[in-house]
Design a protein around this motif. Sequence first.
Motif, short mmCIF file in Angstrom:
data_model
loop_
_atom_site.label_atom_id
_atom_site.label_comp_id
_atom_site.label_asym_id
_atom_site.label_seq_id
_atom_site.Cartn_x
_atom_site.Cartn_y
_atom_site.Cartn_z
N GLU A 1 71.57 46.18 0.34
CA GLU A 1 71.28 47.50 0.92
C GLU A 1 70.06 47.45 1.83
N VAL A 2 69.03 46.75 1.37
CA VAL A 2 67.79 46.67 2.17
C VAL A 2 68.05 45.91 3.46
N LYS A 3 68.77 44.79 3.38
CA LYS A 3 69.07 44.02 4.59
C LYS A 3 69.87 44.85 5.58
N ALA A 4 70.88 45.57 5.07
CA ALA A 4 71.71 46.38 5.97
C ALA A 4 70.88 47.44 6.69
N VAL A 5 70.02 48.15 5.95
CA VAL A 5 69.20 49.18 6.58
C VAL A 5 68.16 48.54 7.50
#
Length: 432
Positions: free
Chosen positions: A134-138
Amino acid sequence: MGTTVFARGALLLVPGIAVLLSSTLVRADEPSLSLPKVIEYSLQNNGELKALREEKGVRDASKFRAGLLPNPTLDLEAGTGALTGSSDENNLTIGVSQEFLLAGKRDKRLTVAERELEAYRWQLADRERTLREEVKAVFYDVMLAEQRLKLTDRSIDLNRQLLEVTKDRLAAGDIPELEMNLAKVELTRSEGARIEVERALLQTRSRLFAFMGLPAGEAPAIAGTLDNGFSLNKNLADLKQLALGLRPDLKALEAEKGRGDADITLAEAEKVPNLTAGLFYTHDRRTDATGTGEEKVRDNLLGIRLSMPIPVFDKNQAGLQEARAKRSSSESRLTAATRIVERDVETAYISALNAEKVLSLYKSNIIPQLEENLKLTQEAYRLGEVGILSVIQEQKKFFEVSDGYLTALHDRQLALVKLESAVATDINGGVQ
């Protein structure tokens, strides 16, 4: 003079994409956070993850409780004959009893608690894996918004240069006033587009800071790029094998299956009733009539008491049936999850390959040809061979395709993020 100014504007645009991808919106007086730092900070401060870590205390307490022995029981019994006309008769009994767990129930309960704790650890590891995704995507959403903001800035710069050119040519009588008005409209349109892109950037950064667990008011600079080098040197079969061996959600289900086995073993042991043993002391005072006289008798007794339920009706059939059902359920969920993991890896792998193909088309064919077309149109306008509408149209096409290129880069990064999460392995080989 007009042609010289316009040529300067063209030179600002032609480097285009390479400059866009190498620059970031970072204030000089703030330290910037790279992706590894953002992930590290998120794993340490994410509110949901911190709450999940606190649940370890619940599992530790369950394990501690499973290892405890039953508390001893204090028995106190007293009787008197004062209410029945025998005031000289009374007794007092004091005893201590202890329940003993038979059939190794204590060790088996500890085994169940350990399996539950193991499943929790893998569940925590799996939540860390999904949080990384999730953090990488955002993070890459932020990078895309920043690059789009810089793209709109370049559009504004070019349109300003074009407006200056039209003003000069209008003063020289080379063009009608309509062309200058068209340049003004394009400048206003690009400035409005920048406002929308900036708003999207603020929203995306806010989502990232929420994952990081930052307090309100803190907004550190984020540094990164969309154009990261990547080489997929493993085939699909190898990636599936890695996922089956590394995915923490599968390991959590395996631990739950192991707990099911431990529950069955404990349920079998629960069929054996526990033994309760105790020591007691009795003081008995009474009157003993012998012949024509009465003699007061005092007795002190010390004894042992043993008790055990007789398993006639309840042989823990329900507990054993429940344990077997739970074990069968966990086994079915493990089988289904294994298939889902293999499908996720296959989908992510194909998506990554397709995203790489689309990106290579942009790099090898579309972007170089687009820049050449823009140069030719600019030169033709400088020589008076085409009107301003041709230049405006070519500029729009350039920026639309450039935005498509940024989107392709972003899609490639998201596809790699999905693949890394599906395999639970970083591209460089590190386990997530």
